[in-house]
Design a protein around this motif. Structure first.
Motif, mmCIF file in Angstrom:
data_model
loop_
_atom_site.group_PDB
_atom_site.id
_atom_site.type_symbol
_atom_site.label_atom_id
_atom_site.label_comp_id
_atom_site.label_asym_id
_atom_site.label_seq_id
_atom_site.Cartn_x
_atom_site.Cartn_y
_atom_site.Cartn_z
ATOM 1 N N ASP A 68 0.859 -1.188 0.000
ATOM 2 C CA ASP A 68 0.000 0.000 0.000
ATOM 3 C C ASP A 68 0.893 1.236 0.000
ATOM 4 O O ASP A 68 2.102 1.151 0.210
ATOM 5 C CB ASP A 68 -0.916 0.001 1.222
ATOM 6 N N ALA A 124 4.287 -1.309 -7.389
ATOM 7 C CA ALA A 124 3.967 -2.624 -6.831
ATOM 8 C C ALA A 124 4.967 -3.692 -7.255
ATOM 9 O O ALA A 124 5.498 -4.448 -6.427
ATOM 10 C CB ALA A 124 2.550 -3.032 -7.246
ATOM 11 N N MET A 159 -3.446 -6.327 -2.156
ATOM 12 C CA MET A 159 -3.487 -4.911 -2.534
ATOM 13 C C MET A 159 -4.933 -4.458 -2.650
ATOM 14 O O MET A 159 -5.825 -5.283 -2.849
ATOM 15 C CB MET A 159 -2.765 -4.707 -3.878
ATOM 16 N N TYR A 164 -4.762 -0.946 -7.100
ATOM 17 C CA TYR A 164 -3.713 -1.740 -7.744
ATOM 18 C C TYR A 164 -4.251 -2.667 -8.825
ATOM 19 O O TYR A 164 -3.544 -3.581 -9.260
ATOM 20 C CB TYR A 164 -2.965 -2.566 -6.699
#
Length: 388
Positions: free
Chosen positions: A152, A267, A285, A289
């Motif tokens: 995050d 990510a 996620m 995402y």
């Protein structure tokens, strides 16, 4: 000395008691003062011999010389006490003799001296390297696989002028024709060539190092919008801290970018950084995402991403099955770590700018990591003691 091995004793709880140190201070030390002393002891143990030698050299310019180690201690004190400006931090030092003893100074430096010497400290000490060292020792001490890797980001506001987006110049691109391309036509050949190029670029992106991917992200202070709980857009100026946390909330990988960087861009590099020390089964996620590239990368490495889907054209998103929904609840670890970072180690708004602001954020993440690692190690030690 290029290689540095951190002794495992650093992972033992180092929070001193007031009784042990009461005779060494002007007054009874507070819990936060003892916590600061613990952080300084641990960070000192993470340094290489060369780094420590450079930090302990005393600055000889001016009437009073200051070691760079004391300047680093003041930077950490500023974060732990959540002071917005260096002026407030130096005033706090002036009024608190215990803090002056902890950072090992007799006379409080001026703002100009702090500004000049802090830049020297930033050239010697890299919080990212210190973070990698303590995570490496944490991995050796725990020796486990991460069940749920939670990823995050959180926005950190800054008192700084954001960069302006570049406006498109020149002729506008012709709109692409929608629909199926005629077989054997020029449009179909261009479409196939474009798809092949995109696939090649994606494969190259998956194969490149995380440092290369992160280096291409925007680092400067920028503007971003976020939807609040009422569904309204709120605008922020500042930076973003992207973190990947294990099941205990320990940030095992992080990077700091401008606030305009989309979460999906960080990510995959974070997962690559994590894989250097840990293996993981699930990547958790939130809806921000949702990305075909993330799904493709997670499948390529043989893992599974759990990301809730968004609604489409007014249709409600598909619901997770109960086991998947139960696993997704583990993502609260990274949310709590984000909360601890902003509530305990960073001011409401950053007043330092540019590289110095990103340095403060990285240093704050290092402090959160130390806190989390010590909590895990102390819990494991207590469990072993009870089992014995």
């Amino acid at each position: 000395m290029n290689n540095h091995s951190v002794p495992s004793v650093l992972l033992q709880p180092l929070l001193f008691s007031s009784d042990e140190l009461s005779n060494h201070f002007f007054r009874q030390p507070s819990k936060r003062e003892l916590l600061l002393l613990s952080y300084l002891q641990i960070i000192r143990g993470l340094l290489t011999a060369k780094e420590y030698s450079l930090l302990t050299q005393r600055n000889r310019f001016g009437r009073t010389g200051y070691s760079l180690e004391s300047i680093l201690s003041i930077l950490i004190l500023k974060l732990l006490y959540q002071q917005m400006t260096m002026k407030q931090t130096l005033q706090l030092l002036q009024e608190n003799e215990n803090l002056r003893m902890i950072v090992e100074i007799d006379r409080v430096p001026s703002e100009a001296t702090m500004s000049r010497l802090s830049r020297q400290v930033e050239q010697i000490i890299d919080p990212q390297l210190l973070h990698e060292r303590i995570i490496s020792v944490y991995q050796k001490d725990t020796d486990r696989t991460i069940g749920h890797l939670s990823i995050d980001s959180t926005i950190i506001e800054a008192r700084e002028k954001p960069i302006r987006g570049k406006r498109a110049t020149g002729q506008q691109k012709e709109p692409k024709k929608r629909g199926r391309k005629k077989k054997g036509s020029i449009e179909e050949a261009e479409y196939q060539a474009r798809k092949a190029k995109e696939a090649q670029q994606l494969a190259q992106y998956f194969a490149e190092s995380p440092e290369t991917s992160i280096a291409e992200l925007e680092k400067r202070c920028s503007l971003t919008a976020k939807q609040n709980s009422k569904g309204q857009r709120q605008w922020f100026i500042g930076y973003k801290a992207h973190m990947a946390c294990d099941d205990f909330g320990v940030p095992v990988a992080f990077t700091v970018t401008g606030a305009c960087v989309h979460d999906t861009q960080a990510a995959i590099p974070l997962m690559k950084l994590t894989q250097r020390n840990f293996d993981f089964f699930y990547a958790l996620m939130d809806k921000g995402y949702v990305s075909a590239d993330i799904e493709a990368y997670v499948q390529m490495i043989g893992r599974r991403a759990i990301i809730p889907q968004r609604s489409y054209r007014g249709r409600p998103p598909p619901q997770m099955d109960p086991p998947t929904a139960l696993r997704y609840e583990a993502r609260t670890t990274v949310e709590r770590t984000n909360g601890e970072l902003k509530d305990g180690y960073l001011p409401v708004k950053l007043y330092r700018k540019g590289e110095q602001a990103r340095y403060d954020i990285s240093l704050a993440i290092l402090l959160v990591t130390i806190k989390k690692v010590l909590a895990v190690v102390s819990t494991r030690a207590e469990q072993r003691r009870k089992a014995a």
